[in-house]
Design a protein around this motif. Structure first.
Motif, PDB file in Angstrom:
ATOM      1  N   THR A  42      36.715  26.155  30.519  1.00 25.91           N
ATOM      2  CA  THR A  42      36.089  27.442  30.214  1.00 25.91           C
ATOM      3  C   THR A  42      35.693  28.208  31.472  1.00 25.91           C
ATOM      4  N   PHE A  43      35.533  29.519  31.347  1.00 26.14           N
ATOM      5  CA  PHE A  43      34.884  30.342  32.364  1.00 26.14           C
ATOM      6  C   PHE A  43      33.409  29.892  32.382  1.00 26.14           C
TER       7      PHE A  43
ATOM      8  N   ALA B 184      30.679  38.271  35.206  1.00 23.57           N
ATOM      9  CA  ALA B 184      31.892  39.072  34.977  1.00 23.57           C
ATOM     10  C   ALA B 184      31.557  40.565  34.950  1.00 23.57           C
TER      11      ALA B 184
ATOM     12  N   ALA C 256      37.827  33.039  39.083  1.00 25.52           N
ATOM     13  CA  ALA C 256      38.428  32.269  37.988  1.00 25.52           C
ATOM     14  C   ALA C 256      37.766  30.896  37.937  1.00 25.52           C
ATOM     15  N   CYS C 257      37.941  30.225  36.798  1.00 25.96           N
ATOM     16  CA  CYS C 257      37.295  28.924  36.642  1.00 25.96           C
ATOM     17  C   CYS C 257      38.295  27.827  36.359  1.00 25.96           C
TER      18      CYS C 257
ATOM     19  N   ILE D 171      38.932  35.572  32.719  1.00 26.41           N
ATOM     20  CA  ILE D 171      38.114  34.813  31.758  1.00 26.41           C
ATOM     21  C   ILE D 171      38.966  33.998  30.791  1.00 26.41           C
ATOM     22  N   HIS D 172      38.765  32.690  30.783  1.00 28.28           N
ATOM     23  CA  HIS D 172      39.336  31.869  29.712  1.00 28.28           C
ATOM     24  C   HIS D 172      38.191  31.090  29.073  1.00 28.28           C
TER      25      HIS D 172
ATOM     26  N   ALA E 118      37.246  39.542  37.131  1.00 30.01           N
ATOM     27  CA  ALA E 118      36.932  38.244  36.516  1.00 30.01           C
ATOM     28  C   ALA E 118      38.107  37.859  35.625  1.00 30.01           C
TER      29      ALA E 118
ATOM     30  N   ALA F 132      32.892  33.236  28.304  1.00 30.45           N
ATOM     31  CA  ALA F 132      32.063  33.851  29.354  1.00 30.45           C
ATOM     32  C   ALA F 132      30.774  34.219  28.648  1.00 30.45           C
TER      33      ALA F 132
ATOM     34  N   ARG G 177      37.593  43.136  34.244  1.00 29.60           N
ATOM     35  CA  ARG G 177      37.607  41.878  33.531  1.00 29.60           C
ATOM     36  C   ARG G 177      38.917  41.734  32.745  1.00 29.60           C
TER      37      ARG G 177
END
Ligand code: CAA
Length: 688
Positions: free
Chosen positions: A58-59, A107, A53-54, A95-96, A93, A99, A113
């Motif tokens: 953003t990812f 990912a 995760a980020c 993702i927000h 993954a 990506a 995902r």
């Protein structure tokens, strides 16, 4: 500096957090600790599953583009992804945001995902002159099918979460907390015991593509039909074809080879230059982050002609309320009718839905009464290009506009400071030079007058972003950046004709260079009368173009110009009459005709343009050479793959250009060839 990689744990699931602002680009500072962390987790018996995760907005938005010109540092992204894929525990993954590129490839290296509802995934490498170089061309076809993957990879366009789910690129859309859902998804997969098949080992969709290669080739042909001389779209296609035909390891190796080849080539250097140039262009001296833009919700447009109508559409498309003013009802109805027709055209071409058309039209209303402009936040004048007419409009706007409204002129050539002086509020006046068709063309020259206030410039920049334009701030001079450089080139176009070239030989030299059309095709499209009027106002002449105008040959709209056009057609057909007219003019002026080759055509058109660009820098009309490139690529069709005239000049050799300018100056004595001081300096420094 905070750690770029950290871990939190929930019930046997390790969440690996990436934190590399602003967009979590996968530079060495992220790759190296990520690789080390994955090694650690692989060996850790207490970790049953892994979520990536980020932090931040953003990812991972891709590889770090700024590293591409430098020597590569291990571990590479393919190394990180290979480790992830062989880790032996389920990986997810979360993702927000975006990506993209290497981020999406990371990912794809996970088993699963999950995305936030407003997330986007995509492989935009082609727009940087690259192909996805970390397995994207080999893994995505296995997940979504080869033809679908090809569409995503060759267009470079990201897809939203809903579409990604429909394609099979993601496994689920989170309904609540993204990371919490990814953790419980990972835990369930770990408890389920597998098998957890890496994307690279999924063969079903590849098998299907292998059995229907004809369909793939057909899609490939359509996808690359608009490649316009660019190499990257072709290599992307080749890579996906390899994914179908070769063993995964071979396809990956070949993908990497082609990636490195593209990365080290001219096309990608040019496109990466433009990526950063467009982001640099919005950083304007005196307009820091502390300068607030004024809110703009209601925009007034004065003039409902081609430009005014297009500008009205641009703002309506950006969600703003628009009031269009014309002096008379008939002109107003004609203008509004044209807007409606343009939208209907988009609907029939399938690029706009009927619902969106109606929503956009509902935002536009017409008036013939200036007082209807009194609550506009921004008013753009787009009337006839004549100072007396502009004066009347700005005096009227000064009377009716509310305090704090931004008053903009769409003038292409006139002195913005003189226009601002028609009002009692010159600091609220700015130039917004749109390019025709204004609802389509991305470039917006924002003209900074002597007294334009920083908040007014900030407002112009923010409005440009809101309506999807690429802005460049320029200073006041005749023609600003784009048209001024165009004028330097135009003078020589005529000279080339009189000395022996034909409109089609000049145009061919341009299209061979990569322009979508040559200068004579362009003048025919824009209308010869427009530049004729400008020449007249400046006391200038162009023997061939003037003669055509005197005959009423204004280009495509009259069916004749430098070329002939068959009824209703746009294809230029060389016209023997024009060629005879040119020869007669040469005789009349005592000019001996000779054969002129493509190299001379380019030298005598591009070099004066670049020289004028240098003068523009010298005078501070543009803040940086890269701003000039942004203007030319987005407003005048300079081939993107060559990075713009100033970038091209640097790669080609400014010193070589200087030598040829000196040569042509010696031969012709013309001022357009006299090397600008800035060009001489840049030739010595090999850089602008
Ligand atoms: N590398 C380096 N810097 C990047 C970057 C990247 N991939 N993406 C964005 N940045 C930088 C921008 O230059 C900008 O820097 P400044 O603030 O100093 O100007 C900053 O991040 C913010 O970017 P934006 O102004 O573009 O922010 P945004 O919110 O408008 O857009 C975005 C965000 C959609 C992610 C957009 O930045 C974007 O499209 N980025 C590029 C995505 C991309 O092309 N990725 C593929 C990279 S190539 C690759 O990954 C190769 C491979 O296969 C291994």
């Amino acid at each position: 500096m905070a750690d770029t990689v950290s871990v939190t744990r929930q019930d046997g699931v390790a969440v690996v957090w990436l934190d590399n602002p602003p967009v979590n680009a996968l530079g060495h500072a992220l790759r190296q600790p990520l690789h080390a962390m994955l090694e650690k987790l692989r060996a850790d018996a207490d970790t049953a599953a892994i979520v990536i995760a980020c932090k931040g907005r953003t990812f991972v938005a891709g590889a770090d583009i700024s590293e591409f010109g430098q020597p590569p540092k291990a571990p590479s992204l393919p190394d990180v992804i290979a480790l992830l894929e062989s880790i032996g525990k389920p990986t997810v993954a979360a993702i927000h945001g975006n990506a993209l590129g290497g981020g999406f490839e990371l990912a794809l290296g996970c088993h699963y995902r999950i995305a936030a509802p407003d997330a986007r995934v995509g492989l935009p490498e082609v727009t940087l002159g690259l192909l996805p170089g970390a397995g994207g061309t080999v893994r995505l076809p296995r997940l979504v099918g080869a033809r679908e993957a090809l569409g995503v990879i060759v267009s470079g366009k990201p897809v939203n979460a809903e579409k990604a789910l429909a394609l099979g690129a993601i496994d689920a859309i989170a309904e609540g907390d993204l990371v919490a859902e990814a953790v419980s998804f990972a835990r369930a997969r770990a408890e389920g015991g597998g098998p957890h098949v890496p994307v690279l080992k999924r063969e079903e969709k590849i098998e299907a593509a292998r059995n229907d290669l004809d369909a793939f080739e057909e899609t490939a042909k359509a996808a690359t039909a608009n490649a316009r001389g660019l190499t990257a779209p072709l290599r992307c296609t080749e890579a996906v074809r390899n994914a179908i035909l070769l063993e995964p390891s071979q396809a990956l190796a070949r993908e990497r080879e082609m990636f490195v080849e593209l990365r080290d080539g001219e096309e990608s250097a040019a496109l990466r230059h433009l990526f950063f140039a467009e982001r640099e262009a919005v950083k304007v001296e005196g307009v820091g982050k502390d300068v607030a833009a004024r809110p703009v919700r209601h925009v007034g447009i004065v003039g409902a002609g081609t430009m005014g109508g297009g500008i009205a559409m641009a703002f309506a498309n950006g969600g703003m309320r628009v009031t269009v003013l014309e002096v008379g009802d008939e002109a107003l109805q004609r203008g509004l009718g044209q807007i409606e027709k343009n939208y209907a055209g988009s609907v029939s071409r399938g690029s706009l839905s009927e619902k969106d058309k109606l929503a956009r039209l509902a935002r536009i209303r017409g008036t013939t009464d200036y007082t209807d402009m009194s609550d506009c936040d921004l008013i753009v004048e787009a009337v006839f290009e004549e100072m007396g007419v502009k004066r009347k409009v700005f005096e009227k706007l000064d009377e009716v506009a509310r305090d704090g409204a931004v008053l903009a002129s769409n003038t292409s050539y006139l002195d913005l400071d003189a226009i601002a002086a028609f009002t009692k509020r010159p600091s609220d006046v700015v130039g917004l030079h749109f390019f025709s068709p204004a609802h389509v063309m991305r470039l917006l020259e924002i003209v900074r007058g002597e007294r334009t206030a920083p908040e007014v410039l900030a407002t112009a920049l923010s409005v440009a972003k809101a309506i999807g334009k690429t802005p460049v701030v320029v200073g006041v001079c005749d023609g600003f950046v784009g048209n001024r450089m165009l004028a330097a080139r135009r003078e020589e176009n005529e000279a080339l004709l009189l000395e022996g070239a034909s409109p089609s030989s000049v145009d061919k030299a341009f299209t061979d260079f990569g322009w979508p059309m040559g200068p004579f095709q362009m003048v025919d499209l824009a209308g010869l009368d427009i530049s004729w009027r400008h020449r007249q106002s400046q006391g200038l002449t162009a023997p061939v173009a003037d003669s055509l105008c005197e005959l009423g040959y204004f280009g495509q709209k009259t069916g004749r110009g430098f070329y002939r056009y068959d009824e209703g057609a746009r294809k230029p057909v060389p016209d023997p009459f024009v060629e005879e007219l040119i020869e007669a003019k040469s005789r009349e002026l005592g000019i001996e005709r000779r054969a002129i080759g493509a190299e001379e055509i380019l030298e005598r058109t591009m070099y004066p343009m670049i020289n004028e660009g240098a003068r523009i820098l010298e005078e501070g009309i543009a803040a940086r050479a890269s701003d000039i490139d942004v203007v030319w690529v987005n407003g005048y069709g300079f081939p993107r793959g060559k990075g713009g005239p100033m970038f091209w000049a640097r790669r080609h050799g400014i010193d070589k250009i200087l030598a040829r300018l000196e040569y042509w100056h010696g031969v012709t004595g013309k001022p357009v060839y006299r090397p600008a001081r800035k060009l001489v300096e840049a030739a010595a420094a090999a850089s602008w």
